[in-house]
Design a protein around this motif. Structure first.
Motif, PDB file in Angstrom:
ATOM      1  N   THR A  90      -7.130   1.118  -5.814  1.00 15.64           N
ATOM      2  CA  THR A  90      -7.016   2.520  -5.395  1.00 15.64           C
ATOM      3  C   THR A  90      -8.013   2.877  -4.301  1.00 15.64           C
ATOM      4  OG1 THR A  90      -8.637   3.277  -7.003  1.00 15.64           O
ATOM      5  CG2 THR A  90      -6.341   3.262  -7.719  1.00 15.64           C
ATOM      6  N   GLY A  91      -8.885   1.931  -3.911  1.00 14.72           N
ATOM      7  CA  GLY A  91      -9.902   2.276  -2.919  1.00 14.72           C
ATOM      8  C   GLY A  91     -10.721   3.475  -3.369  1.00 14.72           C
ATOM      9  N   VAL A 125       0.992   5.547  -0.403  1.00 19.96           N
ATOM     10  CA  VAL A 125       0.360   6.861  -0.506  1.00 19.96           C
ATOM     11  C   VAL A 125       1.151   7.653  -1.545  1.00 19.96           C
ATOM     12  CG1 VAL A 125      -0.146   9.009   0.707  1.00 19.96           C
ATOM     13  CG2 VAL A 125      -0.403   6.819   1.902  1.00 19.96           C
ATOM     14  N   SER A 140       0.827  -1.197   0.000  1.00 23.58           N
ATOM     15  CA  SER A 140       0.000   0.000   0.000  1.00 23.58           C
ATOM     16  C   SER A 140       0.869   1.257   0.000  1.00 23.58           C
ATOM     17  CB  SER A 140      -0.894  -0.032   1.241  1.00 23.58           C
ATOM     18  OG  SER A 140      -1.908   0.927   1.128  1.00 23.58           O
ATOM     19  N   ARG A 151      -1.474  -1.296  -4.223  1.00 23.57           N
ATOM     20  CA  ARG A 151      -2.602  -0.436  -3.892  1.00 23.57           C
ATOM     21  C   ARG A 151      -2.069   0.977  -3.728  1.00 23.57           C
ATOM     22  NH1 ARG A 151      -5.376   1.326   0.879  1.00 23.57           N
ATOM     23  NH2 ARG A 151      -7.632   1.392   0.542  1.00 23.57           N
ATOM     24  N   SER A 158      -9.838   6.220  -4.473  1.00 19.93           N
ATOM     25  CA  SER A 158      -9.440   7.476  -3.827  1.00 19.93           C
ATOM     26  C   SER A 158      -9.044   8.586  -4.803  1.00 19.93           C
ATOM     27  CB  SER A 158      -8.360   7.220  -2.777  1.00 19.93           C
ATOM     28  OG  SER A 158      -7.123   6.931  -3.322  1.00 19.93           O
ATOM     29  N   THR A 214      -3.022   5.016  -2.857  1.00 25.65           N
ATOM     30  CA  THR A 214      -4.067   5.901  -2.344  1.00 25.65           C
ATOM     31  C   THR A 214      -3.585   7.342  -2.333  1.00 25.65           C
ATOM     32  OG1 THR A 214      -3.392   5.441  -0.079  1.00 25.65           O
ATOM     33  CG2 THR A 214      -5.264   4.192  -0.913  1.00 25.65           C
ATOM     34  N   ARG A 215      -4.553   8.203  -2.154  1.00 27.93           N
ATOM     35  CA  ARG A 215      -4.302   9.625  -2.240  1.00 27.93           C
ATOM     36  C   ARG A 215      -3.776  10.181  -0.915  1.00 27.93           C
ATOM     37  NH1 ARG A 215      -8.899  14.259  -3.509  1.00 27.93           N
ATOM     38  NH2 ARG A 215      -7.406  15.984  -3.431  1.00 27.93           N
TER      39      ARG A 215
END
Lengths: 368, 85
Positions: free
Chosen positions: A225-226, A161, A159, A185, A228, A187-188
């Motif tokens: 990316t959930g 960011v 994961s 994965r 995001s 994410t923002r």
């Protein structure tokens, strides 16, 4: 027929996905920590209280819960809580920095069903990662990944960011994931928690956002990316996903002391819906709280109403706006049309996150 | 698909929602939306019938809609929510 996404916006009887931060205690002190974690909160839910929350989730048919922290594996009852959930039909996906995944725990984790693990790294190399997550954290995460691979855990997640510093390393992250048979994965970065102080230096530039959008489109559902990055849809083509803010509608956050917030990125009194210790438990908070009812009302496009991209980006992320001091019915601070950047110049004060659990040492962005 | 004996995958849970249901697959961790209540009733009843055709009949679905339901069920088979018995 009403579009599915419109039905989602009016809320569901139970969330699709809950983030549950089990503890504010953490061995690391990442500069962008959403929950300003470090020290344990003495009011933390007990094991029995955690089990009661899981009982409620099972009754509501919440299929899985995203466990995080702090570092959730610090809790002595971590395995008890996870096993209580997974054996009762509530799947668990937990986020960890990997510090407590030694060879023995990796084998124990590999033997469990309905369990996903996300190891966090924020750089594809030690220097980039450790600048944000602290010295030694890259080596720690790598060791955890190796232990999981050696234990034949199967496909765990890496994961990341996305920041100004690591956005150029997306291919390297993917190679890292492929090397471990893992899934990537992304994410923002949100200006939440300690991120309030570092977001301005770390969030991707407009050119980098354009690059990121292209990269995500090219890799499709292979990279998680959930949901995001839906604010990037204003560039044109939409990314896979629901393309909406799920706060209080399909997602929410339960924090270590049982407080229920609209989403993991808004730990602030203004977005506090109730507490799982309240009389009606989590179920009543989800179904009847004033805050969540309000969030399920149609939201105004406000200053974005005249923008042609509104349907694509939906005004972006509520949390990102809130913690940068922008009005909620206006552009996202990372609006790809440049409206957010413009609006930020007029901001005079920004809200402070509600709790600071940082250890009493300065947390600063490392030198490049 | 009309003549196939079908059923809900044993690892799939259905959660009723105003629009239909959420189907969660515990093996592949995927979430699938059943976008109409009649589709949910149909899927729940598949196991009780020898094939899709008799399930459609038993659920009182008009014959001119069978093609559409056939397509929807086919996509559920692709996502492993529905299986051939």
């Amino acid at each position: 027929m009403t579009r599915l996404v419109d039905q989602m916006k009016t809320g569901l009887d139970a969330p699709i996905c809950i983030t549950w931060e089990l503890t504010y205690a953490c061995n690391l002190a990442c500069v962008h920590c959403l929950s300003s974690s470090g020290r344990r909160d003495p009011r933390e839910l007990s094991t029995a209280e955690a089990f009661r929350v899981i009982d409620e989730l099972r009754a509501m048919q919440v299929f899985y819960v995203n466990i995080g922290g702090g570092e959730p594996m610090i809790r002595r009852d971590f395995f008890d809580i996870v096993e209580y959930a997974t054996t009762g039909g509530v799947g668990v996906k937990f986020s960890t920095n990997g510090a407590y995944i030694d060879a023995e725990r990796a084998r124990r984790l590999a033997g469990m069903d309905y369990l996903d693990i996300q190891i966090s790294v924020d750089g594809a190399d030690e220097a980039t990662n450790d600048r944000v997550r602290g010295q030694g954290s890259f080596a720690t995460a790598r060791r955890a990944m190796e232990n999981l691979a050696d234990a034949d855990f199967g496909e765990f997640k890496i994961s990341v960011v996305v920041t100004r510093d690591n956005v150029s390393q997306l291919d390297d992250f993917l190679a890292m994931a492929d090397g471990f048979g893992a899934q990537l994965r992304l994410t923002r970065l949100r200006p939440s928690g300690r991120g309030v102080d570092t977001w301005h230096d770390l969030h991707p530039t407009l050119d980098q956002q354009r690059e990121l959008h292209r990269w995500l489109l090219a890799h499709g559902e292979r990279v998680l990316t959930g949901d995001s990055f839906f604010h990037l849809n204003a560039f044109g083509e939409s990314l896979p996903g629901l393309n909406m803010c799920g706060a209080g509608r399909v997602v929410c956050l339960i924090d270590p002391i049982g407080d229920v917030y609209a989403c993991p990125f808004v730990i602030h009194d203004e977005f506090l819906a109730g507490n799982v210790r309240d009389a009606g438990g989590f179920t009543d908070v989800w179904r009847t709280s004033d805050l969540f009812s309000e969030l399920r009302e149609p939201q105004s496009a406000g200053a974005c109403a005249s923008c042609g991209a509104w349907d694509a980006c939906q005004g972006g992320c509520m949390a990102a706006k809130f913690f940068t001091g922008l009005p909620l019915d206006g552009p996202d601070p990372e609006c790809v049309g440049g409206e957010g950047e413009h609006a930020l110049t007029a901001v005079t004060s920004v809200p402070k996150p509600s709790g600071d659990h940082s250890r009493p040492v300065p947390v600063e962005l490392g030198r490049r | 698909m009309l003549d196939s004996p079908l059923g809900l995958h044993p690892s799939v849970a259905l959660r009723p929602e105003p629009f239909g249901a959420l189907a969660y697959h515990y093996d592949n961790r995927r979430l699938v939306f059943l976008k109409h209540p009649s589709m949910v009733d149909l899927v729940r009843s598949l196991d009780e019938h020898p094939d899709l055709r008799s399930a459609l009949e038993a659920n009182g679905i008009a014959e001119d809609r069978w093609d559409a339901y056939d397509r929807a069920v086919t996509s559920l088979i692709e996502s492993d929510v529905v299986i051939t018995r």
